[in-house]
Design an enzyme around this catalytic site. Structure first.
Site, short mmCIF file in Angstrom:
data_model
loop_
_atom_site.label_atom_id
_atom_site.label_comp_id
_atom_site.label_asym_id
_atom_site.label_seq_id
_atom_site.Cartn_x
_atom_site.Cartn_y
_atom_site.Cartn_z
N ASP A 9 0.98 -1.11 0.11
CA ASP A 9 -0.12 -0.04 0.05
C ASP A 9 0.80 1.29 -0.07
O ASP A 9 2.07 1.51 0.92
CB ASP A 9 -0.84 0.08 1.36
CG ASP A 9 -2.29 1.01 1.01
OD1 ASP A 9 -2.09 1.84 0.28
OD2 ASP A 9 -3.01 0.73 1.88
N ASP A 102 -3.69 2.61 -5.40
CA ASP A 102 -2.57 2.73 -4.46
C ASP A 102 -2.30 1.46 -3.72
O ASP A 102 -1.43 1.45 -2.75
CB ASP A 102 -2.74 4.09 -3.52
CG ASP A 102 -3.82 3.81 -2.81
OD1 ASP A 102 -4.68 2.90 -2.99
OD2 ASP A 102 -3.86 4.73 -1.90
N GLU A 103 -2.96 0.37 -4.24
CA GLU A 103 -2.56 -1.07 -3.39
C GLU A 103 -2.59 -2.19 -4.14
O GLU A 103 -3.32 -2.15 -5.16
CB GLU A 103 -3.48 -1.07 -2.11
CG GLU A 103 -4.93 -1.24 -2.60
CD GLU A 103 -5.81 -1.76 -1.21
OE1 GLU A 103 -5.45 -2.20 -0.48
OE2 GLU A 103 -7.00 -1.29 -1.14
#
Length: 380
Positions: A9, A102-103
Site C-alpha cells: 500500500d 494505490d494498493e
C-alpha cells in the site's frame, strides 16, 4: 506448499505524489481536496493527528487543522504515478493483483525456494521507492486478509511478516474494525453485543454470526480466525465493461446519437460504482452504414463519475465521426479498470454533487438503473 501473499500500500499516496513535486510540503499537514465546499480526498499523517479523515468536508477539516496546506489535487498525475508503480512491481512478481490505484496483492508462493519471500518483497519495495520516490508499506502472510490488516498495522513505511504460527496472536488483540469487510454498521452491531476484538469474534459460534448478518457470517468468522482462500487475481488492463447500440434505421441525427451516448455513459458509470471500479481508458466505436468501423480512445485519470466520462465520450465521438455519412452502430467501452471509490477523483466536486451521486445511485438500486438520469440521456 504454504501460500505467501504480500499486500502493498502506497503511504498517503496523493500526498506523497505532491511532496515529490514540492519538498517544502514534507512534515507539514497536507489536505488533498477541492475547494471550500469539497471533501478531503486524502491527507497526510500530520493532518490525521488533528482528526482529519478522508471524505470529511474541507471546511470541517480546516476547523480541526487550520494550519493545513490544502491542495486541489491532480488525478492525471496520480494515475500516471500509479501506472509507473504497477510497471515496477509487475517486472518482479509472478502474479500481481492491482486492488486499487494505490494498493496491490502479490502471490509469491514458492519464491522462498530461491530467495525467501520476505527478502524478495523487501527488494520490490526498495525498487518502487528507488524508481518512483514514493514510500510504500507491505505485510507478508499466508492470505490476503492477514496481509492487508498487517499493512495497516505497519504503516507508515512498514515492513511486516506474519507467519502462519503467529497469525492468531497477531489478530486477536486488534479491533474488529481492522477486518476489511467490517463497516460502520457491522461494527456498531457487534459493539452493542460487547464484541470489539477479533479474538472475541473468532470465538463466537459461526451459527450465531450467520443469524446476525446472514451468509456473510461464515466469511467473517473465517477472516477473524485468519482463514482466507481468496486467490490473487492477475492484474490486466484488458478488464473492461462496454455497451453497443445498433439502430433500427441508419441515422445522421447527431443530437439523437449524443443522447444515446449520454444514456450509455450513465449506465456504465453506475455499473462502475456499483462494482467499485474506476476506469482509466475510454473508447468510442462507430460503424457506418457501409459497415466501415472506426474507434477512438484515450487514457484519462481514474474515475467513475458520469459528468467526467460523458465529456470524454462526446469529445471522442466528435473526433471519430468525420465522414458525415449515416451511422449504423455506436458503442462505448471502459477499460484499464482498478478497484476504487467514486470519491477518489472528485477534487473539483462539491459536497452537494457527491450527495447527488449517492442519492441517484440509491434510487437506481431500488427502482432500476433507468429510473433516474440526466435529461440528455432521455432525449431519444
Amino acid at each position: 506448499m504454504e501460500r505467501a501473499i504480500a499486500h502493498m500500500d502506497l503511504d498517503t499516496f496523493f500526498v506523497s505524489c505532491e511532496r515529490l513535486k514540492n519538498s517544502e510540503l514534507e512534515k507539514l499537514p497536507v489536505i488533498i481536496g477541492g475547494g471550500d465546499r469539497g471533501v478531503v480526498a486524502s491527507c497526510s499523517y500530520e493532518a490525521r493527528y488533528f482528526g482529519v479523515r478522508s471524505a470529511m468536508p474541507i471546511k470541517m477539516a480546516l476547523r480541526l487543522c487550520p494550519e493545513a496546506k490544502v491542495i486541489k489535487g491532480d488525478m492525471e498525475y496520480y494515475s500516471n504515478m500509479s501506472h509507473l508503480v504497477t510497471e515496477v512491481i509487475q517486472e518482479k512478481v509472478p502474479v500481481l493483483e492491482k486492488a486499487s490505484i494505490d494498493e496491490f496483492y502479490l502471490d509469491l508462493s514458492g519464491m522462498d525456494q530461491f530467495f525467501g519471500c520476505y527478502q524478495w518483497t523487501n527488494g520490490i519495495v526498495d525498487a518502487v521507492t528507488k524508481n518512483t520516490g514514493l514510500p510504500i508499506s507491505f505485510a507478508l502472510s499466508t492470505n490476503k486478509t492477514v496481509s492487508k490488516i498487517g499493512t495497516g498495522e505497519s504503516k507508515p513505511t512498514g515492513r511486516l511478516e506474519v507467519s502462519a504460527p503467529h497469525i492468531r496472536n497477531f489478530l486477536n488483540p486488534l479491533s474488529i474494525k481492522k477486518i476489511p469487510m467490517v463497516g460502520t454498521e457491522t461494527f456498531n452491531l457487534f459493539s452493542r453485543l460487547g464484541v470489539k476484538t477479533i479474538q472475541t469474534l473468532s470465538e463466537m459460534p459461526v451459527e450465531v454470526l450467520q443469524q446476525l448478518i446472514g451468509k456473510n457470517g461464515t466469511v467473517l468468522w473465517k477472516k477473524a480466525n485468519g482463514i482466507d482462500d481468496t486467490p490473487v487475481v492477475p492484474y490486466s488492463e484488458r478488464k473492461s465493461i462496454s455497451t453497443e447500440d445498433t439502430f433500427s434505421e441508419d441515422t445522421i441525427d447527431v443530437q439523437q446519437i449524443r443522447s444515446i451516448l449520454s444514456g450509455m455513459v450513465e449506465k456504465l458509470s453506475f455499473q462502475l460504482r456499483q462494482e467499485k471500479w474506476l476506469t482509466s481508458t475510454v473508447t468510442v466505436k462507430i460503424r457506418y452504414s457501409n459497415f466501415d468501423t472506426e474507434t477512438k480512445q484515450c487514457r484519462i485519470p481514474y474515475t467513475s463519475a458520469d459528468h467526467t466520462l460523458l465529456r470524454v465520450v462526446l469529445e471522442l465521438f466528435n473526433k471519430v465521426y468525420t465522414r458525415r455519412i449515416r451511422i449504423r452502430l455506436i458503442g462505448v467501452r471502459f477499460t484499464g479498470l482498478v478497484h476504487g471509490c467514486h470519491q477518489m477523483d472528485l477534487f473539483e466536486d462539491t459536497e452537494e454533487l457527491i450527495s447527488l451521486y449517492q442519492t441517484m445511485d440509491r434510487i437506481k438500486n431500488r427502482f432500476g438503473a433507468s429510473s433516474v438520469g440526466r435529461a440528455s440521456g432521455f432525449l431519444k
